[in-house]
Design a protein around this motif. Structure first.
Motif, PDB file in Angstrom:
ATOM      1  N   UNK A  54      -6.585  12.038  10.072  1.00  0.00           N
ATOM      2  CA  UNK A  54      -5.885  13.091   9.420  1.00  0.00           C
ATOM      3  C   UNK A  54      -4.363  12.684   9.623  1.00  0.00           C
ATOM      4  N   UNK A  55      -3.660  13.144   8.550  1.00  0.00           N
ATOM      5  CA  UNK A  55      -2.160  13.025   8.781  1.00  0.00           C
ATOM      6  C   UNK A  55      -1.576  11.711   8.547  1.00  0.00           C
ATOM      7  N   UNK A  56      -2.217  10.711   7.822  1.00  0.00           N
ATOM      8  CA  UNK A  56      -1.892   9.017   7.529  1.00  0.00           C
ATOM      9  C   UNK A  56      -0.655   9.498   6.588  1.00  0.00           C
ATOM     10  N   UNK A  57      -0.348  10.291   5.721  1.00  0.00           N
ATOM     11  CA  UNK A  57       0.813  10.497   4.848  1.00  0.00           C
ATOM     12  C   UNK A  57       1.990  10.652   5.571  1.00  0.00           C
ATOM     13  N   UNK A  58       1.861  11.309   6.805  1.00  0.00           N
ATOM     14  CA  UNK A  58       3.436  11.573   7.359  1.00  0.00           C
ATOM     15  C   UNK A  58       3.433  10.534   8.619  1.00  0.00           C
ATOM     16  N   UNK A  59       2.629   9.361   8.556  1.00  0.00           N
ATOM     17  CA  UNK A  59       2.818   8.323   9.822  1.00  0.00           C
ATOM     18  C   UNK A  59       4.158   7.815   9.696  1.00  0.00           C
ATOM     19  N   UNK A  60       4.542   7.359   8.505  1.00  0.00           N
ATOM     20  CA  UNK A  60       5.935   6.464   8.720  1.00  0.00           C
ATOM     21  C   UNK A  60       7.061   7.275   8.317  1.00  0.00           C
ATOM     22  N   UNK A  61       6.796   8.487   8.065  1.00  0.00           N
ATOM     23  CA  UNK A  61       8.038   9.492   7.816  1.00  0.00           C
ATOM     24  C   UNK A  61       9.091   9.288   8.923  1.00  0.00           C
ATOM     25  N   UNK A  62      10.415   9.155   8.750  1.00  0.00           N
ATOM     26  CA  UNK A  62      11.355   9.104   9.861  1.00  0.00           C
ATOM     27  C   UNK A  62      11.184  10.329  10.919  1.00  0.00           C
ATOM     28  N   UNK A  63      11.450  10.074  12.083  1.00  0.00           N
ATOM     29  CA  UNK A  63      11.168  11.246  13.150  1.00  0.00           C
ATOM     30  C   UNK A  63      12.520  11.739  13.167  1.00  0.00           C
TER      31      UNK A  63
ATOM     32  N   UNK B 229      -7.613   2.617   7.622  1.00  0.00           N
ATOM     33  CA  UNK B 229      -8.854   2.473   6.656  1.00  0.00           C
ATOM     34  C   UNK B 229      -8.955   3.127   5.258  1.00  0.00           C
ATOM     35  N   UNK B 230      -8.089   4.141   5.062  1.00  0.00           N
ATOM     36  CA  UNK B 230      -7.942   4.812   3.944  1.00  0.00           C
ATOM     37  C   UNK B 230      -7.946   3.815   2.750  1.00  0.00           C
ATOM     38  N   UNK B 231      -8.619   4.196   1.583  1.00  0.00           N
ATOM     39  CA  UNK B 231      -9.416   5.268   1.266  1.00  0.00           C
ATOM     40  C   UNK B 231     -10.879   5.238   1.419  1.00  0.00           C
ATOM     41  N   UNK B 232     -11.288   4.335   2.409  1.00  0.00           N
ATOM     42  CA  UNK B 232     -12.804   4.104   2.432  1.00  0.00           C
ATOM     43  C   UNK B 232     -13.128   4.288   4.084  1.00  0.00           C
ATOM     44  N   UNK B 233     -14.583   4.353   4.146  1.00  0.00           N
ATOM     45  CA  UNK B 233     -15.063   4.149   5.613  1.00  0.00           C
ATOM     46  C   UNK B 233     -15.666   2.793   5.805  1.00  0.00           C
ATOM     47  N   UNK B 234     -15.694   2.425   6.883  1.00  0.00           N
ATOM     48  CA  UNK B 234     -16.341   1.063   7.371  1.00  0.00           C
ATOM     49  C   UNK B 234     -17.208   1.251   8.412  1.00  0.00           C
ATOM     50  N   UNK B 235     -18.450   0.470   8.433  1.00  0.00           N
ATOM     51  CA  UNK B 235     -19.385   0.710   9.367  1.00  0.00           C
ATOM     52  C   UNK B 235     -19.640  -0.708  10.111  1.00  0.00           C
TER      53      UNK B 235
ATOM     54  N   UNK C  97       0.830  -1.125  -0.052  1.00  0.00           N
ATOM     55  CA  UNK C  97      -0.091   0.084   0.137  1.00  0.00           C
ATOM     56  C   UNK C  97       0.767   1.079  -0.155  1.00  0.00           C
ATOM     57  N   UNK C  98       0.567   2.122  -0.810  1.00  0.00           N
ATOM     58  CA  UNK C  98       1.389   3.348  -1.022  1.00  0.00           C
ATOM     59  C   UNK C  98       1.687   4.020   0.262  1.00  0.00           C
ATOM     60  N   UNK C  99       0.680   4.418   1.188  1.00  0.00           N
ATOM     61  CA  UNK C  99       0.811   5.305   2.466  1.00  0.00           C
ATOM     62  C   UNK C  99       1.449   4.316   3.297  1.00  0.00           C
ATOM     63  N   UNK C 100       1.392   2.961   3.282  1.00  0.00           N
ATOM     64  CA  UNK C 100       2.180   1.988   4.413  1.00  0.00           C
ATOM     65  C   UNK C 100       3.057   1.422   3.970  1.00  0.00           C
TER      66      UNK C 100
ATOM     67  N   UNK D 167      -0.569   8.036  18.738  1.00  0.00           N
ATOM     68  CA  UNK D 167      -0.491   9.693  18.800  1.00  0.00           C
ATOM     69  C   UNK D 167      -1.234  10.069  17.570  1.00  0.00           C
ATOM     70  N   UNK D 168      -1.177   9.582  16.263  1.00  0.00           N
ATOM     71  CA  UNK D 168      -1.855  10.040  15.285  1.00  0.00           C
ATOM     72  C   UNK D 168      -3.443  10.047  15.647  1.00  0.00           C
ATOM     73  N   UNK D 169      -4.017   9.047  15.976  1.00  0.00           N
ATOM     74  CA  UNK D 169      -5.404   8.638  15.984  1.00  0.00           C
ATOM     75  C   UNK D 169      -5.765   9.709  17.332  1.00  0.00           C
ATOM     76  N   UNK D 170      -5.073   9.880  18.375  1.00  0.00           N
ATOM     77  CA  UNK D 170      -5.364  10.680  19.322  1.00  0.00           C
ATOM     78  C   UNK D 170      -5.592  12.261  18.744  1.00  0.00           C
ATOM     79  N   UNK D 171      -4.495  12.507  18.101  1.00  0.00           N
ATOM     80  CA  UNK D 171      -4.391  13.841  17.441  1.00  0.00           C
ATOM     81  C   UNK D 171      -5.622  14.099  16.569  1.00  0.00           C
ATOM     82  N   UNK D 172      -6.119  13.429  15.853  1.00  0.00           N
ATOM     83  CA  UNK D 172      -7.497  13.361  15.089  1.00  0.00           C
ATOM     84  C   UNK D 172      -8.727  13.731  15.807  1.00  0.00           C
ATOM     85  N   UNK D 173      -8.790  12.800  16.982  1.00  0.00           N
ATOM     86  CA  UNK D 173      -9.675  12.893  17.992  1.00  0.00           C
ATOM     87  C   UNK D 173      -9.828  14.422  18.577  1.00  0.00           C
TER      88      UNK D 173
END
Length: 332
Positions: free
Chosen positions: A238-247, A217-223, A38-41, A155-161
């Motif tokens: 939000x911000x999935x594109x930066x999740x795996x960038x080196x810190x 979940x990207x690029x869809x939603x699930x229910x 997957x491109x983002x991951x 951290x990503x998920x909590x930032x979204x919330x």
């Protein structure tokens, strides 16, 4: 196909956000079933796939319950008790799933699966015993695929919330619901969802709505709709594109003055979770020295350890990330 979920004032008042480890389990496992990275991951998937194949998880319980597309067994995603769920609590809820619900979910899954796995028959015949095996495999999957990366993902998920909560306070719930995903919209007390594979309506579910940000979940939603529990909607965080960038690790000289160069070097290497052997190979230190340093770093809360088969993977914590980030970095 379009589905509508109507809202009363009570439903809107009971709408909330929650982080759910099990949603990350099912969405990440499904993502890994794809043939291509997957491109983002991609960075994460290339590290994790070999571990899963070595553990045989590509042909286990999760493989039987999580098809590449379509319906997911609802009992895999119990309603989180609070805003920030923990895996042990969600696994306990899965083990408590009534046999009738397990069988009802399997009926739907089998009807939508061309060649259902034999394990599903065992789950139908002995749900209580089989659920113990399912949750044990989920724990293994977590240790291999998500546990070493969880501080970063959480951290990503909590930032979204926190972002969505602030948006609710500033602009109202309607504004936030309209921004969740391109296939979701809010109008006149109704949430509309297009291109859904599973129906979602108020007659088949409980009050309120649970909104769950997901890294995978990207690029869809699930229910999920299981009465009398609130419906769940998992959407891309939000911000999935930066999740795996080196810190950032630019402050290594300053940190080395305190921790020493060897321990600072190991922290810098641990931007990617690694075993003692891997760290020794990359750092040039002996395996014994690496092990000694990791013990000290773990005791100080700078790294975490996660069992991965016969080896242990070490990962940097958020505290270590902060230490390695130059003062003032990321600020305007």
């Amino acid at each position: 196909m379009e589905y509508e979920l109507s809202f009363s004032a009570t439903d809107l008042a009971q709408t909330r956000f929650a982080v759910s480890p099990m949603w990350e389990v099912v969405t990440s496992f499904r993502l890994l079933r794809e043939e291509s990275d997957p491109p983002l991951h991609r960075r994460w998937a290339r590290q994790v796939r070999p571990r899963l194949l070595a553990a045989g998880l590509d042909r286990g319980w999760l493989a039987a319950l999580i098809p590449g597309t379509g319906y997911l067994a609802d009992f895999l995603n119990p309603t989180p008790a609070g805003p920030f769920g923990e895996l042990p609590g969600e696994l306990a809820a899965i083990r408590r799933t009534p046999a009738a619900q397990v069988r009802a979910d399997l009926d739907v899954l089998v009807a939508k699966t061309p060649c259902p796995a034999p394990r599903l028959r065992l789950l139908r015949e002995e749900p209580e015993a089989a659920l113990e095996k399912v949750t044990a495999e989920i724990e293994t999957y977590w240790d291999l695929a998500l546990g070493p990366y969880w501080p970063r993902i959480r951290q990503l998920l909590e930032a979204d919330v926190f972002h969505r909560a602030r948006q609710v306070a500033e602009h109202g719930s309607a504004h936030v619901l309209n921004e969740l995903h391109e296939t979701v919209s809010w109008d006149a007390g109704t949430l509309r969802m297009v291109r859904r594979q599973c129906s979602m309506n108020r007659a088949e579910t409980g009050a309120g709505l649970l909104l769950v940000p997901s890294a995978f979940a990207w690029p869809r939603v699930l229910t999920r709709s299981v009465a009398p529990e609130p419906p769940q909607l998992a959407y891309p965080a939000r911000g999935i594109g930066t999740l795996w960038e080196p810190r950032a690790t630019k402050a290594t000289d300053a940190v080395a003055a305190v921790l020493g160069r060897s321990r600072t070097l190991l922290l810098a290497e641990l931007d990617t979770p690694s075993s003692t052997t891997q760290l020794a190979r990359h750092s040039g230190l002996s395996t014994a020295a690496v092990s000694q340093h990791l013990t000290a770093l773990r005791d100080a809360g700078l790294v975490t350890a996660h069992r991965a088969g016969r080896s242990v993977l070490y990962a940097r914590t958020a505290i270590a990330d902060a230490l390695l980030t130059p003062v003032g970095a990321g600020t305007p």
